[in-house]
Design an enzyme around this catalytic site. Structure first.
Site, short mmCIF file in Angstrom:
data_model
loop_
_atom_site.label_atom_id
_atom_site.label_comp_id
_atom_site.label_asym_id
_atom_site.label_seq_id
_atom_site.Cartn_x
_atom_site.Cartn_y
_atom_site.Cartn_z
N CYS A 114 0.81 -1.22 0.00
CA CYS A 114 0.00 0.00 0.00
C CYS A 114 0.84 1.27 0.00
O CYS A 114 0.35 2.34 -0.37
CB CYS A 114 -0.95 0.00 1.20
SG CYS A 114 -2.12 -1.37 1.20
N HIS A 251 -3.33 7.46 1.75
CA HIS A 251 -3.71 6.12 1.31
C HIS A 251 -5.11 5.85 1.82
O HIS A 251 -5.43 6.08 2.99
CB HIS A 251 -2.72 5.10 1.88
CG HIS A 251 -3.17 3.68 1.73
ND1 HIS A 251 -3.65 3.18 0.54
CD2 HIS A 251 -3.23 2.66 2.63
CE1 HIS A 251 -3.97 1.91 0.70
NE2 HIS A 251 -3.74 1.57 1.96
N ASN A 281 -10.02 -0.02 -0.46
CA ASN A 281 -8.56 0.02 -0.38
C ASN A 281 -8.00 -0.57 -1.67
O ASN A 281 -8.06 -1.78 -1.89
CB ASN A 281 -8.08 -0.77 0.83
CG ASN A 281 -6.57 -0.71 1.03
OD1 ASN A 281 -5.83 -0.35 0.13
ND2 ASN A 281 -6.12 -1.10 2.21
#
Length: 324
Positions: A114, A251, A281
């Site tokens: 990520c 993020h 996500n």
């Protein structure tokens, strides 16, 4: 004069299939309310059968090139951040290079889960500042739906697929914090926390791609602290303060992490670009997706000071301060 890596163009791509939270109620002991209250996610996009990470990345790159007003012949390098490549090798970046008919330059992947796009931006910035490249396409692209355990309600409802891209260009600047472009980067990792977020397969272990595993609560506690710290360090290196920031572009993992980080930085949520409700996500794709959507919506404007921050498996985390 100082050479900066300045954003010349931005673009993104989301697969056509939209999966609302309610769809998971058919197969899991979960609900739309449960997912929303714990993550802020309302829907996400899943790649179609046969639709690959490199295909998503290529479309996002084309949109970024169009936004930049450039042709592929103007590009020196492609850097792709991904943890879900089409194949073990070659890289997604070289596949994108081929699809874009780019016969010059070089292309490679970066893998920091990520945090991948922050790492890729830092790589691209170094290429430009060192004179190795004048223009670089930086892409975050993922098909995390391919590595989900669909029986694990704590993880499979959180992730989605997509891609976002920036075109960075070398420009001469004054060398002050008022410059456009990347002002500072901060990267970190700590392998002691690797069990908090990992995939239980790989080439040299199981010979399979494996499924994603996550320890949600411990990871949450690490995330807010580390994201706040790295954002502060990047801004400090850039010679600017939190109060100077126009937009946090985080993020997009969990709305509670996003809110907690903004609160610790002393910034209101109306200074945060939030897309987690629509995308879930998307790992390395989440920051460039948010940048592209924020620009498309008229929120991010030229001259705005941004800080992007992300944390992912490794653990790996980092931040980039840049002026749009």
């Amino acid at each position: 004069m100082t050479i900066r890596a300045v954003v010349r163009g931005v673009g993104h791509y989301l697969p056509k299939r939209v999966v609302e939270n309610a769809e998971f109620e058919e197969t899991l002991d979960t609900s739309d309310e449960w997912i929303r209250s714990r993550s802020g996610i309302e829907r996400r996009h899943f790649a179609a059968e046969g639709e690959t990470t490199s295909q998503l990345a290529t479309i996002a790159a084309r949109h970024a090139l169009q936004n930049a007003g450039l042709d592929i012949s103007d590009i020196d390098a492609i850097v792709v951040a991904t943890s879900t490549p089409d194949l073990t090798f070659p890289s997604v970046a070289t596949m994108v290079q081929n699809e874009l008919n780019m016969e010059q330059g070089f292309a490679y992947d970066v893998q920091a889960v990520c945090a991948g796009f922050v790492y890729a931006l830092t790589n691209a910035n170094a290429l430009i500042v060192s004179g190795q490249a004048k223009r670089v396409i930086v892409i975050g692209a993922e098909t995390f739906s391919r590595i989900m355990d669909w029986t694990d309600r704590s993880t499979c409802v959180l992730f989605g697929d997509g891609a976002g891209a920036l075109v960075l260009e070398a420009q001469e600047c004054a060398g002050t914090s008022d410059d456009r472009g990347i002002l500072a980067c901060d990267l970190n990792s700590d392998g002691r926390y690797r069990q908090m977020l990992y995939v239980d397969g790989g080439v040299s272990t199981t010979g399979t791609s494996g499924k994603l595993r996550m320890q949600g609560n411990p990871l949450f506690r690490q995330a807010v602290e580390k994201l706040t710290s790295t954002a502060h360090k990047a801004l400090e290196k850039a010679g600017v303060a939190e109060t100077d920031v126009d937009w946090i572009v985080p993020h997009q993992a969990n709305i509670r992490i996003i809110q907690g980080t903004a609160r610790k930085m002393g910034l209101p949520m109306d200074k945060v670009i939030v897309t987690v409700q629509d995308h879930g996500n998307t790992s390395a794709a989440s920051i460039p997706l948010a940048l592209s959507v924020g620009h498309e919506n008229g929120q991010i404007k030229q001259g705005d000071l941004l800080v992007t921050e992300a944390i992912g498996g490794g653990l790996a985390w980092g931040a980039v301060a840049l002026r749009w």
